[in-house]
Design a protein around this motif. Structure first.
Motif, PDB file in Angstrom:
ATOM      1  N   GLN A 213     -67.579  54.048  -6.172  1.00  0.00           N
ATOM      2  CA  GLN A 213     -67.848  53.181  -6.610  1.00  0.00           C
ATOM      3  C   GLN A 213     -67.869  52.692  -7.980  1.00  0.00           C
ATOM      4  O   GLN A 213     -68.049  51.190  -7.244  1.00  0.00           O
ATOM      5  CB  GLN A 213     -69.813  53.531  -7.289  1.00  0.00           C
ATOM      6  CG  GLN A 213     -70.447  54.605  -6.298  1.00  0.00           C
ATOM      7  CD  GLN A 213     -70.798  53.980  -4.865  1.00  0.00           C
ATOM      8  OE1 GLN A 213     -70.732  52.581  -4.785  1.00  0.00           O
ATOM      9  NE2 GLN A 213     -71.024  54.945  -3.979  1.00  0.00           N
ATOM     10  N   LEU A 214     -67.077  53.038  -8.157  1.00  0.00           N
ATOM     11  CA  LEU A 214     -66.506  52.840  -9.027  1.00  0.00           C
ATOM     12  C   LEU A 214     -64.761  51.587  -8.399  1.00  0.00           C
ATOM     13  O   LEU A 214     -64.603  50.711  -9.041  1.00  0.00           O
ATOM     14  CB  LEU A 214     -65.554  53.150 -10.409  1.00  0.00           C
ATOM     15  CG  LEU A 214     -64.788  52.955 -11.876  1.00  0.00           C
ATOM     16  CD1 LEU A 214     -65.511  51.451 -12.410  1.00  0.00           C
ATOM     17  CD2 LEU A 214     -63.786  53.701 -12.824  1.00  0.00           C
ATOM     18  N   HIS A 215     -64.386  52.409  -7.925  1.00  0.00           N
ATOM     19  CA  HIS A 215     -63.269  51.930  -7.663  1.00  0.00           C
ATOM     20  C   HIS A 215     -63.982  50.841  -6.517  1.00  0.00           C
ATOM     21  O   HIS A 215     -62.409  49.497  -6.538  1.00  0.00           O
ATOM     22  CB  HIS A 215     -62.851  52.936  -5.668  1.00  0.00           C
ATOM     23  CG  HIS A 215     -61.727  52.720  -5.770  1.00  0.00           C
ATOM     24  ND1 HIS A 215     -60.398  52.927  -5.985  1.00  0.00           N
ATOM     25  CD2 HIS A 215     -61.568  52.010  -3.572  1.00  0.00           C
ATOM     26  CE1 HIS A 215     -59.436  52.142  -4.797  1.00  0.00           C
ATOM     27  NE2 HIS A 215     -60.124  52.032  -4.312  1.00  0.00           N
ATOM     28  N   VAL A 216     -64.836  50.462  -5.834  1.00  0.00           N
ATOM     29  CA  VAL A 216     -64.932  49.515  -5.527  1.00  0.00           C
ATOM     30  C   VAL A 216     -65.483  48.064  -5.999  1.00  0.00           C
ATOM     31  O   VAL A 216     -64.555  47.138  -6.158  1.00  0.00           O
ATOM     32  CB  VAL A 216     -66.495  49.223  -4.753  1.00  0.00           C
ATOM     33  CG1 VAL A 216     -67.235  48.184  -4.589  1.00  0.00           C
ATOM     34  CG2 VAL A 216     -66.668  50.353  -3.983  1.00  0.00           C
ATOM     35  N   THR A 217     -65.975  48.270  -7.812  1.00  0.00           N
ATOM     36  CA  THR A 217     -66.239  47.223  -8.669  1.00  0.00           C
ATOM     37  C   THR A 217     -65.233  47.339  -9.242  1.00  0.00           C
ATOM     38  O   THR A 217     -65.097  45.764  -9.225  1.00  0.00           O
ATOM     39  CB  THR A 217     -67.584  48.325  -9.585  1.00  0.00           C
ATOM     40  OG1 THR A 217     -68.431  48.731  -9.724  1.00  0.00           O
ATOM     41  CG2 THR A 217     -67.326  47.102 -10.292  1.00  0.00           C
ATOM     42  N   LEU A 218     -64.013  47.237  -9.460  1.00  0.00           N
ATOM     43  CA  LEU A 218     -63.234  47.539  -9.938  1.00  0.00           C
ATOM     44  C   LEU A 218     -61.902  46.860  -9.127  1.00  0.00           C
ATOM     45  O   LEU A 218     -61.591  45.826  -9.622  1.00  0.00           O
ATOM     46  CB  LEU A 218     -62.318  48.676 -10.110  1.00  0.00           C
ATOM     47  CG  LEU A 218     -61.780  49.638 -11.696  1.00  0.00           C
ATOM     48  CD1 LEU A 218     -61.317  50.225 -11.418  1.00  0.00           C
ATOM     49  CD2 LEU A 218     -62.378  48.751 -13.031  1.00  0.00           C
ATOM     50  N   ILE A 219     -62.301  46.723  -8.132  1.00  0.00           N
ATOM     51  CA  ILE A 219     -61.227  46.359  -6.624  1.00  0.00           C
ATOM     52  C   ILE A 219     -62.329  44.375  -7.414  1.00  0.00           C
ATOM     53  O   ILE A 219     -61.050  43.741  -7.363  1.00  0.00           O
ATOM     54  CB  ILE A 219     -61.004  46.799  -5.254  1.00  0.00           C
ATOM     55  CG1 ILE A 219     -60.776  47.649  -5.533  1.00  0.00           C
ATOM     56  CG2 ILE A 219     -61.192  45.593  -4.121  1.00  0.00           C
ATOM     57  CD1 ILE A 219     -60.526  48.313  -4.097  1.00  0.00           C
TER      58      ILE A 219
ATOM     59  N   GLY B  79     -71.301  49.742  -5.053  1.00  0.00           N
ATOM     60  CA  GLY B  79     -70.509  49.236  -6.570  1.00  0.00           C
ATOM     61  C   GLY B  79     -71.034  50.283  -7.126  1.00  0.00           C
ATOM     62  O   GLY B  79     -72.341  51.130  -7.401  1.00  0.00           O
ATOM     63  N   ILE B  80     -70.453  50.059  -8.306  1.00  0.00           N
ATOM     64  CA  ILE B  80     -71.686  50.411  -9.447  1.00  0.00           C
ATOM     65  C   ILE B  80     -72.343  50.555  -9.855  1.00  0.00           C
ATOM     66  O   ILE B  80     -73.456  50.892 -10.649  1.00  0.00           O
ATOM     67  CB  ILE B  80     -69.819  51.301 -10.934  1.00  0.00           C
ATOM     68  CG1 ILE B  80     -70.708  52.285 -11.898  1.00  0.00           C
ATOM     69  CG2 ILE B  80     -70.036  50.059 -11.727  1.00  0.00           C
ATOM     70  CD1 ILE B  80     -69.393  53.228 -12.580  1.00  0.00           C
ATOM     71  N   GLY B  81     -72.322  48.946  -9.568  1.00  0.00           N
ATOM     72  CA  GLY B  81     -73.422  48.093 -10.488  1.00  0.00           C
ATOM     73  C   GLY B  81     -74.609  48.108  -9.723  1.00  0.00           C
ATOM     74  O   GLY B  81     -76.181  48.916  -9.780  1.00  0.00           O
ATOM     75  N   TYR B  82     -74.454  48.731  -7.909  1.00  0.00           N
ATOM     76  CA  TYR B  82     -75.480  48.810  -7.071  1.00  0.00           C
ATOM     77  C   TYR B  82     -75.885  50.229  -6.809  1.00  0.00           C
ATOM     78  O   TYR B  82     -77.513  51.051  -7.173  1.00  0.00           O
ATOM     79  CB  TYR B  82     -74.811  49.045  -5.837  1.00  0.00           C
ATOM     80  CG  TYR B  82     -75.734  49.586  -4.147  1.00  0.00           C
ATOM     81  CD1 TYR B  82     -76.335  49.098  -4.494  1.00  0.00           C
ATOM     82  CD2 TYR B  82     -75.671  50.736  -3.800  1.00  0.00           C
ATOM     83  CE1 TYR B  82     -77.567  49.445  -3.253  1.00  0.00           C
ATOM     84  CE2 TYR B  82     -75.563  52.036  -2.764  1.00  0.00           C
ATOM     85  CZ  TYR B  82     -77.040  51.306  -2.678  1.00  0.00           C
ATOM     86  OH  TYR B  82     -77.447  52.083  -1.917  1.00  0.00           O
TER      87      TYR B  82
ATOM     88  N   VAL C 205     -68.315  55.441 -17.818  1.00  0.00           N
ATOM     89  CA  VAL C 205     -67.382  55.366 -17.155  1.00  0.00           C
ATOM     90  C   VAL C 205     -67.245  53.546 -16.943  1.00  0.00           C
ATOM     91  O   VAL C 205     -65.426  53.568 -16.938  1.00  0.00           O
ATOM     92  CB  VAL C 205     -67.476  55.825 -15.405  1.00  0.00           C
ATOM     93  CG1 VAL C 205     -66.639  55.140 -14.372  1.00  0.00           C
ATOM     94  CG2 VAL C 205     -67.851  56.887 -15.248  1.00  0.00           C
ATOM     95  N   LEU C 206     -68.046  53.261 -16.677  1.00  0.00           N
ATOM     96  CA  LEU C 206     -68.072  52.090 -16.763  1.00  0.00           C
ATOM     97  C   LEU C 206     -67.180  50.940 -18.697  1.00  0.00           C
ATOM     98  O   LEU C 206     -66.611  50.415 -18.156  1.00  0.00           O
ATOM     99  CB  LEU C 206     -69.046  50.908 -16.902  1.00  0.00           C
ATOM    100  CG  LEU C 206     -69.085  49.488 -16.544  1.00  0.00           C
ATOM    101  CD1 LEU C 206     -68.530  49.252 -15.182  1.00  0.00           C
ATOM    102  CD2 LEU C 206     -70.408  49.143 -15.774  1.00  0.00           C
ATOM    103  N   GLY C 207     -67.661  51.803 -19.367  1.00  0.00           N
ATOM    104  CA  GLY C 207     -67.358  51.599 -20.877  1.00  0.00           C
ATOM    105  C   GLY C 207     -65.784  51.669 -20.921  1.00  0.00           C
ATOM    106  O   GLY C 207     -65.070  51.123 -21.435  1.00  0.00           O
TER     107      GLY C 207
END
Lengths: 262, 286
Positions: free
Chosen positions: B67-73, B213-216, B236-238
């Motif tokens: 999910q982080l991968h999606v958010t980072l992109i 995504g990580i927000g989702y 992870v987000l931090g």
């Protein structure tokens, strides 16, 4: 005398104000400078000396009058003379070597040759070993020498120096005077210096132009009759004292000063 | 010798710099852990740090990282778009007074709108994909960047322009060889602020109208009272946000060696160089 390098004729400059109309800053200035000559303009602060330099450098258009370099009019056209301003204006993000080759770089000259030439001159300017240093690691005197090297590498036939040593302490300034005179002789530079230090003007110059307070005109011209090769000792001679008396009298506005002394 | 010593000293002081915040974090985590156990706080209210760590090990690689991968992109795409938009805008603001007077007030006014509330509308316009979230990330990040760039590009002292003009420099030379280097510290300040905002923009825009995504993931886990995984995701987000910030900081250091080079380095070099002996060291006194 192999010809007049810079000829300034009847130059007037001023700025427009809403209530007082045109306020003159330079009021009829004539100046002729021969090849390899060193002249100084001395006057009180804010008398319009820097305005005159900005006009010669083409940064400012005069109200009227002519500026000719080697017989060609250069009014309002920058890039014909080298201009060293009061502050060294070295670019902090460039090394010393990259700073001093700025002139050729902006003119689109071949950089390899320019850098080689600059590197060879670093020792003469007391900057050897500092070519890859940033300006922030240099002392005030070194910075001014770097700024002068940059000015000379611009390869212009006339160099304008606007109080280049104003910010230095007295001891450093005295050393810089001797060094500058050496550079001017060695590199055959034609120079105009703005200053408000009579000793500096007399020691360095072939002629001293004494300016009046705003609007600026010349109260008189003092030809300096000191030997061409002069050391620091020359400042102790009666001849030097006479010149200083003439310059100070003119600065005070004593019109008869020149005649009285001759 | 002296160089070696001072390098060691500065390394030690760097370690000292890191030790203090690290110690504070350890103390806080210990207090947190103790409080959860002593006060018997339910995990869905506040999970203990050790539980969050366990969750990280369990669902980190399989659930959170994809999910982080999606958010980072989305973050990087939006950030890049913000950089390009800011570059264009700041040059227009700098050189066109019409643009400055006509469009700049509108851009400022647009910043008073809470952009996140536009997310559902953008989904209606652009569909159920990454594009609306990239747009929101870009909108959130471009403003501080543009303001920082304009401030930097205008901070040039006029004497430098006179000096360049006296050398007959072209307007392009004045921009690239003078204005831009002067503006760099300010631009990098803006780039750092925009980097953190881009992460926030991308994550929050996933709360509304996203299926990944990580927000989702955080929104889903909150609804399911899976608070432990929410905290794991936030951790992870931090780390990702700090890494992005650190990357910009690294580029900053590499782009401005004249600021980060220690002023004393020239002296050390001169004293170590056998071919430039005492004279070169003694000279700078005047």
């Amino acid at each position: 005398m192999d010809g007049v390098r810079l000829q300034i004729s009847n130059l007037h400059s001023g700025y427009a104000t809403p209530d007082r109309g045109l306020v003159p800053t330079v009021d009829g200035v004539d100046l002729a400078l021969n090849r390899n000559e060193f002249v100084s303009i001395i006057g009180p602060s804010g008398c319009g000396k820097s305005t005159l330099f900005n006009v010669i450098a083409g940064l400012l258009s005069p109200t009227s009058g002519e500026v000719a370099l080697d017989g060609k009019a250069i009014v309002g056209r920058p890039g014909h003379v080298a201009y060293m301003m009061q502050r060294d204006l070295l670019l902090p993000w460039r090394t010393i070597l990259d700073n001093v080759v700025l002139g050729p770089e902006l003119a689109g000259k071949p950089m390899e040759a320019a850098r080689n030439r600059a590197a060879a001159l670093l020792r003469r300017f007391g900057l050897e070993g500092y070519e890859n240093s940033y300006p922030s690691s240099l002392s005030g005197g070194m910075r001014q020498r770097a700024a002068l090297l940059r000015t000379i590498l611009c390869d212009r036939s006339v160099v304008l120096l606007d109080e280049p040593f104003g910010a230095l302490d007295a001891l450093t300034r005295a050393t810089m005077h001797e060094w500058l005179l050496g550079i001017q002789r060695e590199f055959q530079q034609t120079m105009i210096l703005i200053t408000h230090d009579p000793d500096e003007a007399i020691y360095l110059s072939d002629r001293v132009y004494v300016a009046t307070p705003r609007p600026m005109r010349f109260a008189g011209i003092v030809p300096i009759e000191l030997p061409y090769d002069r050391g620091r000792d020359v400042t102790m001679t009666p001849q030097f004292a006479d010149h200083k008396r003439q310059v100070l009298a003119l600065l005070r506005g004593d019109k008869g000063a020149l005649d009285a002394l001759h | 010798m002296t160089a070696q010593k001072s390098r060691n000293a500065s390394l030690l002081s760097h370690l000292g710099d890191a030790a203090l915040p690290f110690g504070i974090v350890v103390a806080l985590l210990a207090t947190w852990e103790a409080a959860v156990h002593l006060l018997k706080i339910q995990p869905f209210v506040l999970p203990a740090p050790t539980e969050i760590f366990k969750e990280l090990l369990i669902s980190g690689p399989t659930v959170i990282l994809p999910q982080l991968h999606v958010t980072l992109i989305e973050t990087l795409a939006g950030y890049l778009a913000a950089v390009i938009i800011s570059a264009i805008l700041s040059v227009l603001i700098l050189y066109s007074s019409t643009f400055r007077r006509g469009v700049l007030p509108l851009i400022v006014a647009s910043q008073t709108i809470p952009i996140i509330t536009m997310a559902p509308v953008l989904v209606i316009w652009f569909g159920y994909n990454s594009l609306p979230r990239i747009i929101i990330t870009a909108i959130v990040a471009f403003f501080p960047l543009t303001i920082a760039a304009v401030t930097g590009l205008k901070s040039l002292e006029p004497q430098f322009i006179d000096f360049f003009r006296s050398l007959n420099a072209t307007p392009a030379q004045i921009f690239f060889k003078l204005r831009l280097p002067v503006a760099l510290p300010s631009i990098f300040g803006g780039l750092k602020v925009a980097a953190t905002l881009a992460v926030i923009g991308a994550t929050i825009s996933e709360w509304v109208g996203a299926s990944q995504g990580i927000g989702y993931l955080i929104a889903q886990d909150t609804a399911l009272l899976n608070t432990t995984r929410v905290f794991a995701s936030l951790t992870v987000l931090g780390v990702a946000g700090m890494a992005l910030f650190g990357l910009v900081g690294l580029i900053e250091r590499l782009s401005m060696p004249w600021i980060y080079a220690r002023p004393s380095m020239a002296w050390l070099r001169a004293s170590q160089n056998p071919r430039a002996p005492a004279a070169a060291v003694a000279r700078p006194r005047q």
